[in-house]
Enzyme design. Structure first.
Site, short mmCIF file in Angstrom:
data_model
loop_
_atom_site.label_atom_id
_atom_site.label_comp_id
_atom_site.label_asym_id
_atom_site.label_seq_id
_atom_site.Cartn_x
_atom_site.Cartn_y
_atom_site.Cartn_z
N GLU A 62 40.02 44.98 29.35
CA GLU A 62 38.66 45.52 29.42
C GLU A 62 38.38 46.46 28.26
O GLU A 62 37.26 46.48 27.72
CB GLU A 62 38.40 46.22 30.75
CG GLU A 62 36.98 46.69 30.85
CD GLU A 62 36.47 46.92 32.26
OE1 GLU A 62 35.29 47.31 32.39
OE2 GLU A 62 37.22 46.72 33.23
N GLY A 82 31.10 47.09 31.25
CA GLY A 82 31.82 45.96 31.84
C GLY A 82 31.38 45.82 33.29
O GLY A 82 31.42 46.78 34.05
N HIS A 89 47.70 36.46 35.50
CA HIS A 89 48.96 36.91 34.90
C HIS A 89 49.95 35.75 35.03
O HIS A 89 50.28 35.35 36.14
CB HIS A 89 49.47 38.16 35.60
CG HIS A 89 48.46 39.26 35.68
ND1 HIS A 89 47.91 39.84 34.55
CD2 HIS A 89 47.89 39.88 36.74
CE1 HIS A 89 47.05 40.77 34.92
NE2 HIS A 89 47.02 40.81 36.23
N VAL A 90 50.41 35.22 33.90
CA VAL A 90 51.23 34.01 33.93
C VAL A 90 52.68 34.23 33.48
O VAL A 90 53.52 33.36 33.69
CB VAL A 90 50.59 32.88 33.10
CG1 VAL A 90 49.25 32.49 33.69
CG2 VAL A 90 50.42 33.26 31.64
N ARG A 91 52.96 35.35 32.86
CA ARG A 91 54.32 35.64 32.40
C ARG A 91 54.55 37.14 32.50
O ARG A 91 53.66 37.93 32.24
CB ARG A 91 54.49 35.18 30.95
CG ARG A 91 55.90 35.39 30.39
CD ARG A 91 56.01 34.98 28.92
NE ARG A 91 55.68 33.58 28.70
CZ ARG A 91 56.55 32.57 28.80
NH1 ARG A 91 57.81 32.82 29.11
NH2 ARG A 91 56.18 31.33 28.58
N SER A 92 55.77 37.52 32.87
CA SER A 92 56.09 38.94 32.95
C SER A 92 56.62 39.44 31.61
O SER A 92 57.00 38.66 30.74
CB SER A 92 57.11 39.19 34.06
OG SER A 92 58.32 38.50 33.79
N HIS A 106 29.94 33.98 24.88
CA HIS A 106 28.47 33.98 24.98
C HIS A 106 27.98 35.33 24.50
O HIS A 106 28.44 36.37 24.98
CB HIS A 106 28.03 33.74 26.42
CG HIS A 106 26.55 33.93 26.61
ND1 HIS A 106 25.62 33.00 26.19
CD2 HIS A 106 25.85 34.95 27.15
CE1 HIS A 106 24.41 33.44 26.48
NE2 HIS A 106 24.52 34.62 27.06
N GLY A 108 24.53 37.00 24.45
CA GLY A 108 23.11 37.08 24.76
C GLY A 108 22.57 38.46 24.46
O GLY A 108 23.32 39.37 24.08
#
Length: 140
Positions: A62, A82, A89-92, A106, A108
């Site tokens: 963020e 924000g 989270h796919v890997r430590s 995008h 705008g």
């Protein structure tokens, strides 16, 4: 439009006395449609099992995605907020450095949508995030 060097200097300067400074986030690269930062992985950003905390990862995402929206607005007249973030989270990661790159999907007048990838030193994906920023008129 500000130069790459000015953008990085501005982002790093604005990080003083904030969560970004606490997490030791450093902005390191910028381009027409992206902003990149790095964050060390150590006990300061670990969860109890000694792994990178998902909350620290999301805070990094963020921070970079919100700062990246500054490239497309007039900060004297507009502000970034924000309004939604999601993370997979796919890997430590236990130690070292992670690199976070926000790329605009995008742009705008009132909404910016960012894809944010967090990778390790070998460019392996740690987390994939999506951030939606609202662009508001600055209140006087």
């Amino acid at each position: 439009m500000v130069s790459k060097e000015e953008m990085l200097q501005l982002c790093n300067q604005w990080s003083k006395n904030t969560l970004m400074e606490t997490l030791d986030i450093e902005y390191i690269d910028a381009g027409e449609d992206f902003l990149k930062a790095q964050m060390p992985v150590n006990s300061r950003v670990h969860q109890p099992m000694g792994l990178l905390h998902g909350g620290a990862t999301v805070a990094l995402a963020e921070s970079v995605g919100s700062a990246a929206s500054l490239m497309f607005i007039n900060p004297e007249k507009q502000e970034v907020r924000g309004i939604e973030i999601s993370a997979n989270h796919v890997r430590s990661k236990r130690e070292g450095v992670v690199y976070c790159t926000a790329k605009i999907l995008h742009k705008g007048a009132s909404i910016h949508l960012w894809e944010i990838k967090i990778v390790d030193e070998q460019d392996r994906l740690i987390s994939l995030c999506k951030l939606t920023n609202m662009i508001l008129s600055r209140r006087q």
